[in-house]
Design an enzyme around this catalytic site. Structure first.
Site, short mmCIF file in Angstrom:
data_model
loop_
_atom_site.label_atom_id
_atom_site.label_comp_id
_atom_site.label_asym_id
_atom_site.label_seq_id
_atom_site.Cartn_x
_atom_site.Cartn_y
_atom_site.Cartn_z
N TYR A 1 0.83 -1.21 0.00
CA TYR A 1 0.00 0.00 0.00
C TYR A 1 0.86 1.25 0.00
CZ TYR A 1 -3.43 3.46 1.55
OH TYR A 1 -4.24 4.57 1.64
N LYS B 1 1.10 4.15 -2.97
CA LYS B 1 0.78 5.56 -2.77
C LYS B 1 1.97 6.45 -3.09
CE LYS B 1 -3.54 5.34 -1.61
NZ LYS B 1 -4.58 5.96 -2.47
N THR C 1 -13.77 5.68 7.48
CA THR C 1 -14.40 4.77 6.53
C THR C 1 -14.30 3.34 7.05
OG1 THR C 1 -12.34 4.38 5.31
CG2 THR C 1 -13.70 6.26 4.60
#
Length: 226
Positions: free
Chosen positions: A140, A144, A175
Site C-alpha cells: 500500500y 501511494k 471509513t
C-alpha cells in the site's frame, strides 16, 4: 460541470459523488459492476453509473466514452491490505498496484482529451502512508508513493494544456476500510477522532472552486489535535 469519481461505492468515493451531485454537477460514478453501484446511483439519481474494474481497465463504458469535457476527475479508488513483505505474494502486489496506480493512470490517459478540452483538474486521493514507509503495509505505501510520482509527472506534462493536478494526503478518514486496516494493525478505530468522508469531499470541492490564480498542488488533511 462534469465530475468523474472513481471508487464511487467506497466511503470516500460515495461522499464525493453525493457532494458534487448536491452542488448540481453532472457526476459519473466509476466502480466495479456491483449492486452497490446500482444502489448508489438509485439513491443519487443525477449520478450516472460507469461500471469499470480498475484492475483490468479495458474498454471504457459508454458513460465515459461519450464525455467530451471533464472538469474534474477524482481518483478515490484504492485497496489497503495489511501485510509484511514476507506475507505479500506477487498477486497482491499486482492487484494493489493495478487498482491504486496503473488503473487510475490508464483512466486518466483515456480522459485526457476531455480534461484538456475543459482545462480540468485531476485530484488523486493519496494517503500520508505514501510519504514514508510503513511496516506491514509495504504494498500500500509503495503504491501511494508511486501515485505521488504519477501526479507530479502528470502535472508537469499537462500544464501546457491547462490541466491542473492535486494530490490530497489524508491522515485518517472515517471509513469502513480504515476500520478494517486499524483492526489488522491492532489499533483502535474511533470515527469521532477522524476526518469524515463528507468533510474530505467538501475540501475537494473547495480545491476545485479555488480562484484561477491559485493552484493547490499538494494538501495534507488531518483531524485536529484532541
Amino acid at each position: 460541470m462534469t465530475v468523474v469519481v472513481t471508487g464511487a461505492t467506497g466511503g470516500i468515493g460515495s461522499a464525493m459523488v453525493r457532494r458534487f451531485a448536491d452542488r448540481g454537477d453532472d457526476v459519473v460514478a466509476v466502480a466495479r459492476p456491483t449492486e452497490a453501484l446500482d444502489a448508489l446511483c438509485a439513491d443519487v439519481p443525477s449520478a450516472v453509473p460507469a461500471p469499470l474494474d480498475l484492475e483490468r481497465p479495458g474498454g471504457l463504458p459508454a458513460a465515459l466514452c461519450d464525455l467530451r469535457e471533464v472538469e474534474v476527475l477524482v481518483h478515490a479508488a484504492g485497496i489497503a491490505d495489511v501485510a509484511s513483505v514476507t506475507d505479500t505474494p506477487h498477486d497482491l502486489w499486482q492487484r494493489t498496484m493495478a487498482i491504486n496506480v496503473t488503473g487510475p493512470a490508464e483512466l486518466t490517459r483515456a480522459l485526457l482529451p476531455a480534461l484538456r478540452a475543459a482545462r480540468g483538474r485531476v485530484v488523486f486521493i493519496n494517503a500520508v502512508a505514501g510519504l514514508h514507509g510503513v511496516a506491514r503495509w509495504s504494498a500500500y505505501a509503495a503504491s501511494k508513493a508511486a501515485l505521488t510520482e504519477l501526479a507530479d509527472s502528470l502535472r508537469l506534462e499537462e500544464a501546457a494544456h491547462g490541466v491542473r493536478v492535486t494530490s490530497v494526503y489524508p491522515g485518517g478518514i472515517a471509513t469502513e476500510l480504515l476500520r478494517t486496516v486499524r483492526g489488522a494493525f491492532g489499533r483502535p478505530y474511533d470515527p469521532a477522532a477522524l476526518v469524515s468522508p463528507e468533510s474530505l469531499a467538501e475540501t475537494v470541492c473547495a480545491i476545485v472552486d479555488a480562484p484561477l490564480d491559485i493552484d493547490v498542488t499538494d494538501i495534507s488533511v488531518q483531524p485536529p489535535p484532541r
